[in-house]
Design an enzyme around this catalytic site. Structure first.
Site, PDB file in Angstrom:
ATOM      1  N   LYS A 186       0.849  -1.200   0.000  1.00  0.00           N
ATOM      2  CA  LYS A 186       0.000   0.000   0.000  1.00  0.00           C
ATOM      3  C   LYS A 186       0.880   1.243   0.000  1.00  0.00           C
ATOM      4  O   LYS A 186       1.821   1.354   0.794  1.00  0.00           O
ATOM      5  CB  LYS A 186      -0.926   0.008   1.227  1.00  0.00           C
ATOM      6  N   ASP A 239      -5.505 -13.566  11.675  1.00  0.00           N
ATOM      7  CA  ASP A 239      -5.832 -13.058  10.338  1.00  0.00           C
ATOM      8  C   ASP A 239      -5.251 -11.655  10.111  1.00  0.00           C
ATOM      9  O   ASP A 239      -4.847 -11.325   9.002  1.00  0.00           O
ATOM     10  CB  ASP A 239      -7.360 -13.024  10.169  1.00  0.00           C
ATOM     11  N   HIS A 244      -0.487  -8.034   9.160  1.00  0.00           N
ATOM     12  CA  HIS A 244      -0.596  -6.619   8.778  1.00  0.00           C
ATOM     13  C   HIS A 244      -0.296  -5.664   9.937  1.00  0.00           C
ATOM     14  O   HIS A 244       0.450  -4.703   9.792  1.00  0.00           O
ATOM     15  CB  HIS A 244      -1.997  -6.315   8.244  1.00  0.00           C
TER      16      HIS A 244
HETATM   17  C1  BG6 Z   1      -6.656  -9.976   4.646  1.00  0.00           C
HETATM   18  C2  BG6 Z   1      -7.536 -10.639   5.668  1.00  0.00           C
HETATM   19  O1  BG6 Z   1      -5.327 -10.352   4.828  1.00  0.00           O
HETATM   20  O2  BG6 Z   1      -6.770  -8.562   4.766  1.00  0.00           O
HETATM   21  C3  BG6 Z   1      -8.973 -10.175   5.527  1.00  0.00           C
HETATM   22  O3  BG6 Z   1      -7.461 -12.047   5.518  1.00  0.00           O
HETATM   23  C4  BG6 Z   1      -9.067  -8.687   5.540  1.00  0.00           C
HETATM   24  O4  BG6 Z   1      -9.786 -10.732   6.554  1.00  0.00           O
HETATM   25  C5  BG6 Z   1      -8.083  -8.074   4.552  1.00  0.00           C
HETATM   26  O5  BG6 Z   1     -10.394  -8.313   5.198  1.00  0.00           O
HETATM   27  C6  BG6 Z   1      -8.029  -6.563   4.696  1.00  0.00           C
HETATM   28  O6  BG6 Z   1      -7.280  -6.027   3.658  1.00  0.00           O
HETATM   29  P1  BG6 Z   1      -7.536  -4.532   3.168  1.00  0.00           P
HETATM   30  O7  BG6 Z   1      -6.471  -4.292   2.145  1.00  0.00           O
HETATM   31  O8  BG6 Z   1      -8.926  -4.486   2.614  1.00  0.00           O
HETATM   32  O9  BG6 Z   1      -7.400  -3.677   4.382  1.00  0.00           O
END
Ligand code: BG6
Length: 489
Positions: A186, A239, A244
């Site tokens: 991102k 998850d 993240h």
């Molecule tokens: C993914 C998860 O890694 O990231 C999901 O498995 C989540 O549950 C998603 O919805 C969120 O990604 P973003 O880019 O929409 O914030």
């Protein structure tokens, strides 16, 4: 093929074949094919790049191109598609049952010669992971000119993640392995590094002496989205936090790397991850959404969506600490959840009070500065500054916090925003690992997360219900408020 550096074990090259496992899946349709098409439209893919898709579905080249065309129409804005026909011409397809080793021979034939460089993108069910790696090796699709890109979930705990990493390491050295965390693709996440390290004024203040606490929020309005099997086995901690959120935390907290390259950046991130303090039972809150409303629309509770009772957390809040000199006793409040009131990812850096207010004697109250880095959906950077309210001040001086606001889309009007995977796929094809996660990082992340789960089990913690459309259980608010901290909303 462009050969940049050859010598020792490391070979730099731009791959001219890209092999997508899971090519008919959701990720391919929503992200990978649209990203590749957008790169193609901008002339950023190597001219000779061929893209071979593979999955269990019994399609031929033309049927796969049709599937890709439909995905592009659905998920890529028309003004980013360029000549779709040119892109589709690069695509071919080979059906494959990954549990059948002999199928890989046909796949290798379809891929053709790999001496000019092959990038493999593996996005398959965890159970197919090892047979796929074995098939790849057996069919001669591994070698010094092959890069292996791995999409999550890579295991469910440290042990299973090590198992996967070992299986991949048997065929590929670490500098050929590209582990995806799409948050690193991102633009605003990368901008965090620019903000910290391309400006002089934040870094001297970026420490425990000047920062009171940090908040990282990744809030989603979506629920299960049909990912019934996967999500219920994972939960919010595995998850979202394991990957993240810990990546965001390490970018906020790391020491300045000496350069923007894969080794320097990842060395600094892993040092942070290794300094994460074990989280105590009173420092986490878990929740699970119940029926409620999002944007005025009634939505079901998690159990109802799932079709059975479950103890999986759809929300987690954590008070984390990084035990090193820079961050001693600075709490990092993390929270993430599904079915929250809005979709927002942001980092809040809350600075301390000025050491002495010269205005206090004149009745003025000052609020400490804060820096809010909006990652999505709004890409804004807001620094709150104290200013004097205009006036003659007969009744005393009044101060007010005013925002110094930068909306990135305005600052860079005319530059289009790219899908995170565009950047990551291009880096994979060209061989830049800076925005991919190294094995030691993943393992440090699991180590910390496993300890949290063990403590939940030890203390018999189960998620508290929260109505969909609210900011999680009230205990999450209390987690911050008992330290005198309010979540930024
Ligand atoms: C993914 C998860 O890694 O990231 C999901 O498995 C989540 O549950 C998603 O919805 C969120 O990604 P973003 O880019 O929409 O914030």
């Amino acid at each position: 093929m462009q050969l940049i550096r050859q010598g020792g074990a490391r070979v730099s090259f731009t791959a001219n074949r890209l092999l997508l496992f899971g090519a008919t899946g959701d990720l391919a349709k929503r992200m990978l094919l649209p990203s590749l098409c957008a790169l193609c439209a901008d002339g950023l893919l190597p001219d000779s790049l061929e893209i071979i898709g593979t999955a269990r579905s019994d399609l031929d080249d033309q049927a796969f191109r049709n599937l890709a065309r439909e995905a592009l129409e659905k998920f890529l804005p028309a003004d980013r598609r360029g000549s779709v026909a040119t892109f589709l011409n690069r695509l071919s397809y080979q059906p494959l049952d990954a549990t059948q080793e002999d199928h890989f021979g046909e796949l290798a034939k379809k891929v053709g010669p790999i001496d000019q460089g092959l990038a493999i993108f593996l996005s398959t069910a965890p159970s197919l992971f090892e047979p796929t790696i074995h098939g790849i090796i057996k069919a001669g699709l591994a070698g010094p000119k092959v890069r292996m890109c791995l999409e999550k979930p890579l295991g469910t705990d440290l042990e299973s993640s090590r198992h996967i990493n070992d299986a991949v390491a048997a065929a590929f050295p670490e500098d050929q392995i590209f582990r995806i965390d799409h948050y690193l693709g991102k633009e605003t996440v990368q901008n965090l590094l620019a903000l910290r390290f391309a400006n002089i004024f934040f870094e001297p203040l970026w420490n425990a002496a000047h920062i009171d606490h940090v908040q990282i929020t990744v809030a989603e309005t979506v629920g299960l989205e049909g990912r019934v099997g996967f999500y219920d086995d994972a939960g919010a901690l595995r998850d979202m936090v394991q990957n993240h959120m810990l990546q965001l935390l390490s970018l906020v907290a790391m020491e300045p790397p000496s350069s923007f390259d894969a080794t320097a950046v990842r060395d600094e991130k892993v040092k942070v991850l290794r300094c994460l303090r074990l989280v105590g039972p009173n420092e986490t809150v878990t929740g699970q959404y119940r029926a409620g409303a999002i944007g005025g629309e009634a939505v079901k509770g998690y159990d109802d969506e799932l079709g059975k009772e479950s103890n999986t957390e759809t929300f987690v809040a954590i008070k984390a600490h990084i035990d090193n000199w820079r961050w001693k006793n600075v709490p990092f409040y993390l929270r993430t959840g599904k079915r929250l009131p809005e979709r927002v990812t942001e980092i809040v850096v809350q600075f301390r009070h000025v050491p002495h207010s010269i205005f206090a004697g004149k009745g003025a109250r000052s609020t400490p500065n804060s820096l809010v880095i909006g990652i999505q959906p709004d890409e804004d950077i807001t620094l709150s500054l104290m200013a004097k309210v205009p006036g003659l001040d007969r009744g005393g001086i009044r101060l007010r916090s005013v925002p110094l606001d930068i909306a990135m889309p305005n600052a860079f009007a005319g530059v289009h925003r790219r899908i995170a995977y565009e950047r990551l796929l291009l880096d994979l094809i060209e061989g830049d690992q800076t925005l991919f996660v190294r094995r030691d990082e993943v393992e440090a992340q699991w180590d910390w997360v496993d300890a949290i789960r063990a403590s939940w089990t030890e203390h018999g913690m189960t998620p508290k219900g929260y109505p969909a459309g609210t900011w999680g259980p009230s205990a999450a608010i209390a987690l911050a408020e008992r330290d005198g901290v309010t979540w930024h909303e």
